[in-house]
Design a protein around this motif. Structure first.
Motif, PDB file in Angstrom:
ATOM      1  N   ARG A  36     -60.370 -67.764  -3.709  1.00 40.85           N
ATOM      2  CA  ARG A  36     -58.918 -67.817  -3.548  1.00 40.85           C
ATOM      3  C   ARG A  36     -58.183 -67.656  -4.878  1.00 40.85           C
ATOM      4  O   ARG A  36     -57.253 -66.860  -4.998  1.00 40.85           O
ATOM      5  CB  ARG A  36     -58.538 -69.144  -2.875  1.00 40.85           C
ATOM      6  N   GLN A  37     -58.616 -68.396  -5.895  1.00 43.93           N
ATOM      7  CA  GLN A  37     -57.910 -68.337  -7.179  1.00 43.93           C
ATOM      8  C   GLN A  37     -58.054 -66.966  -7.837  1.00 43.93           C
ATOM      9  O   GLN A  37     -57.089 -66.429  -8.372  1.00 43.93           O
ATOM     10  CB  GLN A  37     -58.403 -69.436  -8.125  1.00 43.93           C
ATOM     11  N   GLU A  38     -59.227 -66.382  -7.770  1.00 43.52           N
ATOM     12  CA  GLU A  38     -59.454 -65.061  -8.358  1.00 43.52           C
ATOM     13  C   GLU A  38     -58.595 -64.003  -7.660  1.00 43.52           C
ATOM     14  O   GLU A  38     -57.997 -63.143  -8.305  1.00 43.52           O
ATOM     15  CB  GLU A  38     -60.933 -64.679  -8.287  1.00 43.52           C
ATOM     16  N   MET A  39     -58.539 -64.081  -6.338  1.00 41.11           N
ATOM     17  CA  MET A  39     -57.734 -63.112  -5.586  1.00 41.11           C
ATOM     18  C   MET A  39     -56.247 -63.284  -5.901  1.00 41.11           C
ATOM     19  O   MET A  39     -55.530 -62.298  -6.091  1.00 41.11           O
ATOM     20  CB  MET A  39     -57.989 -63.264  -4.080  1.00 41.11           C
ATOM     21  N   THR A  40     -55.803 -64.533  -5.961  1.00 41.56           N
ATOM     22  CA  THR A  40     -54.390 -64.805  -6.256  1.00 41.56           C
ATOM     23  C   THR A  40     -54.030 -64.317  -7.647  1.00 41.56           C
ATOM     24  O   THR A  40     -53.009 -63.647  -7.844  1.00 41.56           O
ATOM     25  CB  THR A  40     -54.098 -66.311  -6.114  1.00 41.56           C
ATOM     26  N   ASP A  41     -54.872 -64.632  -8.635  1.00 40.69           N
ATOM     27  CA  ASP A  41     -54.606 -64.195 -10.009  1.00 40.69           C
ATOM     28  C   ASP A  41     -54.542 -62.675 -10.104  1.00 40.69           C
ATOM     29  O   ASP A  41     -53.666 -62.124 -10.776  1.00 40.69           O
ATOM     30  CB  ASP A  41     -55.677 -64.729 -10.962  1.00 40.69           C
ATOM     31  N   ASP A  42     -55.460 -61.987  -9.432  1.00 42.08           N
ATOM     32  CA  ASP A  42     -55.464 -60.525  -9.454  1.00 42.08           C
ATOM     33  C   ASP A  42     -54.205 -59.972  -8.793  1.00 42.08           C
ATOM     34  O   ASP A  42     -53.598 -59.026  -9.297  1.00 42.08           O
ATOM     35  CB  ASP A  42     -56.702 -59.974  -8.753  1.00 42.08           C
ATOM     36  N   PHE A  43     -53.796 -60.552  -7.684  1.00 41.20           N
ATOM     37  CA  PHE A  43     -52.588 -60.092  -6.998  1.00 41.20           C
ATOM     38  C   PHE A  43     -51.377 -60.227  -7.924  1.00 41.20           C
ATOM     39  O   PHE A  43     -50.559 -59.311  -8.021  1.00 41.20           O
ATOM     40  CB  PHE A  43     -52.376 -60.897  -5.713  1.00 41.20           C
ATOM     41  N   ILE A  44     -51.274 -61.351  -8.600  1.00 37.82           N
ATOM     42  CA  ILE A  44     -50.143 -61.571  -9.501  1.00 37.82           C
ATOM     43  C   ILE A  44     -50.176 -60.576 -10.663  1.00 37.82           C
ATOM     44  O   ILE A  44     -49.145 -60.004 -11.019  1.00 37.82           O
ATOM     45  CB  ILE A  44     -50.138 -63.034  -9.999  1.00 37.82           C
ATOM     46  N   ARG A  45     -51.344 -60.338 -11.233  1.00 41.36           N
ATOM     47  CA  ARG A  45     -51.465 -59.378 -12.349  1.00 41.36           C
ATOM     48  C   ARG A  45     -51.104 -57.953 -11.922  1.00 41.36           C
ATOM     49  O   ARG A  45     -50.568 -57.184 -12.714  1.00 41.36           O
ATOM     50  CB  ARG A  45     -52.889 -59.377 -12.897  1.00 41.36           C
ATOM     51  N   HIS A  46     -51.422 -57.603 -10.696  1.00 39.42           N
ATOM     52  CA  HIS A  46     -51.209 -56.233 -10.206  1.00 39.42           C
ATOM     53  C   HIS A  46     -50.249 -56.228  -9.020  1.00 39.42           C
ATOM     54  O   HIS A  46     -50.457 -55.508  -8.045  1.00 39.42           O
ATOM     55  CB  HIS A  46     -52.556 -55.623  -9.797  1.00 39.42           C
ATOM     56  N   SER A  47     -49.199 -57.009  -9.128  1.00 41.01           N
ATOM     57  CA  SER A  47     -48.292 -57.205  -7.995  1.00 41.01           C
ATOM     58  C   SER A  47     -47.603 -55.898  -7.581  1.00 41.01           C
ATOM     59  O   SER A  47     -47.182 -55.110  -8.416  1.00 41.01           O
ATOM     60  CB  SER A  47     -47.259 -58.273  -8.328  1.00 41.01           C
ATOM     61  N   PRO A  48     -47.513 -55.685  -6.279  1.00 43.50           N
ATOM     62  CA  PRO A  48     -46.898 -54.466  -5.762  1.00 43.50           C
ATOM     63  C   PRO A  48     -45.374 -54.551  -5.777  1.00 43.50           C
ATOM     64  O   PRO A  48     -44.799 -55.638  -5.910  1.00 43.50           O
ATOM     65  CB  PRO A  48     -47.416 -54.410  -4.322  1.00 43.50           C
ATOM     66  N   ASP A  49     -44.736 -53.411  -5.600  1.00 46.48           N
ATOM     67  CA  ASP A  49     -43.276 -53.373  -5.495  1.00 46.48           C
ATOM     68  C   ASP A  49     -42.804 -53.980  -4.181  1.00 46.48           C
ATOM     69  O   ASP A  49     -41.755 -54.613  -4.123  1.00 46.48           O
ATOM     70  CB  ASP A  49     -42.775 -51.927  -5.601  1.00 46.48           C
ATOM     71  N   TYR A  50     -43.582 -53.758  -3.129  1.00 51.95           N
ATOM     72  CA  TYR A  50     -43.242 -54.253  -1.795  1.00 51.95           C
ATOM     73  C   TYR A  50     -44.447 -54.949  -1.173  1.00 51.95           C
ATOM     74  O   TYR A  50     -45.589 -54.605  -1.467  1.00 51.95           O
ATOM     75  CB  TYR A  50     -42.823 -53.101  -0.873  1.00 51.95           C
ATOM     76  N   ILE A  51     -44.152 -55.892  -0.294  1.00 49.66           N
ATOM     77  CA  ILE A  51     -45.180 -56.575   0.487  1.00 49.66           C
ATOM     78  C   ILE A  51     -44.737 -56.552   1.942  1.00 49.66           C
ATOM     79  O   ILE A  51     -43.569 -56.825   2.242  1.00 49.66           O
ATOM     80  CB  ILE A  51     -45.357 -58.040   0.043  1.00 49.66           C
ATOM     81  N   ILE A  52     -45.658 -56.218   2.821  1.00 43.63           N
ATOM     82  CA  ILE A  52     -45.428 -56.410   4.250  1.00 43.63           C
ATOM     83  C   ILE A  52     -46.336 -57.543   4.684  1.00 43.63           C
ATOM     84  O   ILE A  52     -47.545 -57.494   4.492  1.00 43.63           O
ATOM     85  CB  ILE A  52     -45.720 -55.137   5.061  1.00 43.63           C
ATOM     86  N   LEU A  53     -45.732 -58.570   5.226  1.00 45.05           N
ATOM     87  CA  LEU A  53     -46.470 -59.720   5.737  1.00 45.05           C
ATOM     88  C   LEU A  53     -46.511 -59.601   7.258  1.00 45.05           C
ATOM     89  O   LEU A  53     -45.472 -59.430   7.896  1.00 45.05           O
ATOM     90  CB  LEU A  53     -45.768 -61.005   5.314  1.00 45.05           C
ATOM     91  N   ILE A  54     -47.712 -59.649   7.810  1.00 43.09           N
ATOM     92  CA  ILE A  54     -47.906 -59.497   9.243  1.00 43.09           C
ATOM     93  C   ILE A  54     -48.234 -60.854   9.849  1.00 43.09           C
ATOM     94  O   ILE A  54     -49.104 -61.565   9.351  1.00 43.09           O
ATOM     95  CB  ILE A  54     -49.056 -58.506   9.537  1.00 43.09           C
ATOM     96  N   GLY A  55     -47.558 -61.189  10.929  1.00 43.91           N
ATOM     97  CA  GLY A  55     -47.799 -62.449  11.630  1.00 43.91           C
ATOM     98  C   GLY A  55     -49.024 -62.355  12.517  1.00 43.91           C
ATOM     99  O   GLY A  55     -48.929 -61.931  13.660  1.00 43.91           O
TER     100      GLY A  55
END
Length: 119
Positions: A45-64
């Motif tokens: 979880r922490q590795e994935m979160t850190d990577d997402f923050i470092r390479h954050s996209p311009d847009y996010i689509i969150l699906i329910g």
């Protein structure tokens, strides 16, 4: 996305949705295209979160999507299942659009589109 985002804008779809990247012709700059409980357990979880923050996209689509079959409910609603990332998203992105229902209120399907804010 085609109407409201520049052609070079990047996109991540959470917790899963690489088909939306393909159909919209938008690149996901993160290394983890899937955020299911299985992927989070496998990659950390922490590795994935850190990577997402470092390479954050311009847009996010969150699906329910309900992950009750995996012992979780909706992405971002528990610390084990994207809670930390969802807090970061809420601090650095603005919700621009809701398509369908807000699943946290109705438990029916929907999409939320977020755009990165300047911080």
């Amino acid at each position: 996305m085609e109407t409201n985002a520049p052609p070079q804008a990047t996109l991540a779809v959470l917790p899963v949705g690489t088909m939306l990247n393909y159909l919209s012709r938008r690149t996901n700059p993160t290394r983890n295209p899937f955020w299911t409980p299985a992927e989070i357990a496998a990659f950390g979880r922490q590795e994935m979160t850190d990577d997402f923050i470092r390479h954050s996209p311009d847009y996010i689509i969150l699906i329910g999507m309900d992950f009750a079959g995996f012992g979780e409910k909706y992405f971002g609603t528990s610390p084990r299942f994207g809670g930390d990332l969802m807090k970061w998203i809420n601090a650095h992105y603005e919700q621009k659009c809701l398509i369908g229902d807000d699943w946290l209120q109705t438990r029916r399907f929907g999409l939320k589109i977020f755009q990165k804010t300047e911080h």
